[in-house]
Design a protein around this motif. Structure first.
Motif, mmCIF file in Angstrom:
data_model
loop_
_atom_site.group_PDB
_atom_site.id
_atom_site.type_symbol
_atom_site.label_atom_id
_atom_site.label_comp_id
_atom_site.label_asym_id
_atom_site.label_seq_id
_atom_site.Cartn_x
_atom_site.Cartn_y
_atom_site.Cartn_z
ATOM 1 N N ARG A 258 -22.285 19.739 65.736
ATOM 2 C CA ARG A 258 -22.488 20.336 67.048
ATOM 3 C C ARG A 258 -23.574 19.604 67.833
ATOM 4 O O ARG A 258 -23.503 19.480 69.059
ATOM 5 N N GLU A 259 -24.573 19.118 67.122
ATOM 6 C CA GLU A 259 -25.612 18.325 67.784
ATOM 7 C C GLU A 259 -24.993 17.049 68.354
ATOM 8 O O GLU A 259 -25.362 16.601 69.443
ATOM 9 N N SER A 260 -24.061 16.463 67.611
ATOM 10 C CA SER A 260 -23.352 15.282 68.107
ATOM 11 C C SER A 260 -22.520 15.620 69.338
ATOM 12 O O SER A 260 -22.457 14.838 70.294
ATOM 13 N N ASP A 261 -21.860 16.791 69.326
ATOM 14 C CA ASP A 261 -21.092 17.225 70.488
ATOM 15 C C ASP A 261 -21.997 17.339 71.715
ATOM 16 O O ASP A 261 -21.648 16.882 72.813
ATOM 17 N N LEU A 262 -23.157 17.965 71.530
ATOM 18 C CA LEU A 262 -24.090 18.141 72.640
ATOM 19 C C LEU A 262 -24.587 16.788 73.141
ATOM 20 O O LEU A 262 -24.703 16.557 74.356
ATOM 21 N N CYS A 314 -34.280 19.777 74.558
ATOM 22 C CA CYS A 314 -33.154 20.685 74.342
ATOM 23 C C CYS A 314 -32.997 20.899 72.849
ATOM 24 O O CYS A 314 -32.821 19.941 72.094
ATOM 25 N N GLU A 315 -33.102 22.133 72.421
ATOM 26 C CA GLU A 315 -32.946 22.489 71.001
ATOM 27 C C GLU A 315 -31.629 23.221 70.810
ATOM 28 O O GLU A 315 -31.276 24.106 71.605
ATOM 29 N N TYR A 316 -30.902 22.841 69.738
ATOM 30 C CA TYR A 316 -29.650 23.533 69.435
ATOM 31 C C TYR A 316 -29.890 24.522 68.300
ATOM 32 O O TYR A 316 -30.286 24.133 67.202
ATOM 33 N N ASP A 317 -29.657 25.799 68.559
ATOM 34 C CA ASP A 317 -29.803 26.842 67.545
ATOM 35 C C ASP A 317 -28.459 27.056 66.857
ATOM 36 O O ASP A 317 -27.508 27.532 67.475
ATOM 37 N N SER A 318 -28.400 26.688 65.595
ATOM 38 C CA SER A 318 -27.146 26.795 64.845
ATOM 39 C C SER A 318 -27.145 28.034 63.972
ATOM 40 O O SER A 318 -28.143 28.356 63.322
ATOM 41 N N ARG A 339 -44.015 24.646 74.393
ATOM 42 C CA ARG A 339 -44.217 25.058 75.787
ATOM 43 C C ARG A 339 -45.710 25.174 76.105
ATOM 44 O O ARG A 339 -46.144 24.838 77.215
ATOM 45 N N ALA A 340 -46.476 25.632 75.117
ATOM 46 C CA ALA A 340 -47.908 25.835 75.347
ATOM 47 C C ALA A 340 -48.646 24.537 75.641
ATOM 48 O O ALA A 340 -49.682 24.550 76.317
ATOM 49 N N ILE A 341 -48.121 23.402 75.158
ATOM 50 C CA ILE A 341 -48.799 22.128 75.417
ATOM 51 C C ILE A 341 -48.090 21.308 76.500
ATOM 52 O O ILE A 341 -48.340 20.121 76.649
ATOM 53 N N GLY A 342 -47.190 21.968 77.224
ATOM 54 C CA GLY A 342 -46.648 21.326 78.414
ATOM 55 C C GLY A 342 -45.200 20.893 78.368
ATOM 56 O O GLY A 342 -44.683 20.350 79.350
ATOM 57 N N TYR A 343 -44.498 21.124 77.270
ATOM 58 C CA TYR A 343 -43.087 20.744 77.194
ATOM 59 C C TYR A 343 -42.210 21.843 77.776
ATOM 60 O O TYR A 343 -42.519 23.039 77.661
ATOM 61 N N GLU A 344 -41.111 21.446 78.400
ATOM 62 C CA GLU A 344 -40.099 22.391 78.871
ATOM 63 C C GLU A 344 -38.968 22.411 77.855
ATOM 64 O O GLU A 344 -38.325 21.377 77.619
ATOM 65 N N VAL A 345 -38.725 23.553 77.247
ATOM 66 C CA VAL A 345 -37.751 23.665 76.154
ATOM 67 C C VAL A 345 -36.577 24.511 76.598
ATOM 68 O O VAL A 345 -36.748 25.673 76.997
ATOM 69 N N VAL A 346 -35.385 23.947 76.532
ATOM 70 C CA VAL A 346 -34.141 24.659 76.844
ATOM 71 C C VAL A 346 -33.351 24.793 75.553
ATOM 72 O O VAL A 346 -33.182 23.815 74.818
ATOM 73 N N THR A 347 -32.874 26.009 75.275
ATOM 74 C CA THR A 347 -32.155 26.269 74.023
ATOM 75 C C THR A 347 -30.647 26.323 74.254
ATOM 76 O O THR A 347 -30.172 27.024 75.153
ATOM 77 N N ALA A 348 -29.916 25.569 73.445
ATOM 78 C CA ALA A 348 -28.444 25.598 73.465
ATOM 79 C C ALA A 348 -27.954 26.290 72.198
ATOM 80 O O ALA A 348 -28.647 26.296 71.176
ATOM 81 N N SER A 349 -26.758 26.860 72.263
ATOM 82 C CA SER A 349 -26.181 27.533 71.093
ATOM 83 C C SER A 349 -24.665 27.483 71.181
ATOM 84 O O SER A 349 -24.103 26.944 72.146
ATOM 85 N N SER A 350 -24.019 28.069 70.184
ATOM 86 C CA SER A 350 -22.548 28.104 70.184
ATOM 87 C C SER A 350 -22.002 28.857 71.386
ATOM 88 O O SER A 350 -20.865 28.628 71.819
#
Length: 400
Positions: A258-262, A314-318, A339-350
């Protein structure tokens, strides 16, 4: 009578009789295991007593299955060979019967090479007791292609770069991962080819016998740079142009199908069905010190996808690896720390793979963080994106 390809010239000259398959001598030779045939076979025209080793070269899907078993420790680790071409291949029905293959296979007792070959001829999704399927074998000449039940011959001529073949066991050879990718390119669609390349360059391999459908935390078989070097040294090889065309879509380090798909969705252009928003890395290490390390909960983090030159992740939650509440809480804590140190994190899932609307919602979140746009009114782009997502939603869409 069964004709051995090495017997024809002698038979026509009247110097060697054809062997009847029912003769006692023939049946005795048929009971020799594969290893004995590989060691004892002598080519016509060679000096008396000279031993010319027989070799069986696995190709295409059979070689892919073998490499997948090697990665999981089910087959011995192959040794890189000095062989640079398909030389002295076992091709005839008699020779392949010694390997436990073809219509005469029942006369052969199993040994290590036989078990390996039979395993590579069986579809892994059918289980270990399923009937044998097709075994893909490489040959160097058109005359070595025979109609043999259960065996599919593929012509491969010429010399290849050093390290293009690996010795698996008892005269059984595998093409290198780079050569294998090139061989399979003519049988796969561009999407399937990219997916397979992600697997070979990633830390997982497909295995339908496992509950998750794949094995993880494995060593990659190759890398993008290694494939590039191979293509430069193997100019003119059929399939190399196709691999070269998709190589710029590829990244090292994918950890799951799925990470490969993303990654494919983010790496392909809109006209190809993707949402290109800039270059990115997969599971690359981020190192932290001091207060940042305290906030993130460690000195090292490896985000699934990090867009180069940005702080967007972008993190993929499997479901496979985040099945219990404790793991979900740990992942949430990691994301909060980033996020606390300045990164913007977007979560992807199924969830985002369920429909085009769900996927577009995810991509809009990423595009806002990256200050770009992914929306398009072009019917061609919309159709391409719908087609690619539809392919990804189909079961077993990646090459098995």
């Amino acid at each position: 009578a069964l004709w051995d390809t090495r017997s024809v010239g002698h038979a026509l000259c009247g110097t060697r009789a054809l062997w009847d398959t029912r003769s006692a001598s023939h049946m005795q030779s048929m009971r020799q295991p594969a290893a004995e045939v590989f060691r004892k076979h002598r080519c016509d025209g060679s000096p008396k007593g000279y031993v010319q080793p027989m070799r069986l070269y696995l190709g295409h899907m059979s070689a892919l299955r073998a490499w997948r078993q090697v990665r999981q420790g089910r087959l011995p680790v192959p040794r890189r060979s000095a062989c640079r071409s398909v030389a002295d291949p076992a091709t005839s029905a008699v020779e392949l019967a010694h390997c436990g293959l073809g219509p005469l296979a029942d006369t052969t007792p199993p040994d290590e090479a036989t078990c390996i070959l039979r395993g590579c001829a069986r579809d892994p999704s059918d289980g270990p007791q399923a009937p044998l399927g097709q075994l893909d074998v490489l040959v160097a000449k058109r005359s070595q292609r025979h109609r043999i039940k259960g065996v599919r011959h593929h012509l491969l001529t010429g010399k290849f770069p050093e390290g293009s073949f690996f010795l698996l066991a008892n005269g059984v050879y595998l093409p290198s991962p780079e050569l294998l990718l090139t061989l399979l390119s003519s049988n796969l669609s561009p999407w399937e080819l990219i997916a397979l390349a992600y697997e070979l360059c990633g830390s997982y391999c497909l295995d339908p016998s496992l509950e998750a459908g794949f094995a993880s935390h494995l060593e990659p078989l190759t890398s993008v740079d290694a494939i590039k070097r191979f293509l430069m040294e193997a100019k003119g090889l059929r399939g190399s142009a196709r691999v070269g065309e998709v190589l710029h879509h590829l990244r090292d380090g994918s950890a799951s199908p799925r990470e490969s798909d993303l990654a494919m969705l983010l790496g392909l252009s809109p006209k190809e069905g993707g949402y290109w928003m800039g270059d990115f890395t997969l599971n690359a290490d981020l190192l932290f010190q001091g207060e940042d390390a305290k906030l993130t909960g460690g000195t090292n983090r490896s985000p699934d996808i990090l867009f180069c030159g940005t702080s967007v992740i972008c993190e993929y939650d499997s479901r496979t690896f985040h099945a219990n509440e404790e793991e979900l809480e740990r992942d949430k804590d990691r994301a909060d720390g980033l996020r606390a140190i300045g990164y913007e994190v977007v979560t992807a899932s199924s969830l985002h793979f369920r429909s085009q609307a769900d996927m577009m919602r995810l991509m809009k979140r990423l595009s806002r963080c990256l200050r770009t746009s992914v929306e398009s009114e072009d019917p061609e782009v919309r159709a391409a994106r719908a087609k690619l997502l539809g392919w990804m939603r189909s079961p077993n869409h990646q090459p098995m």
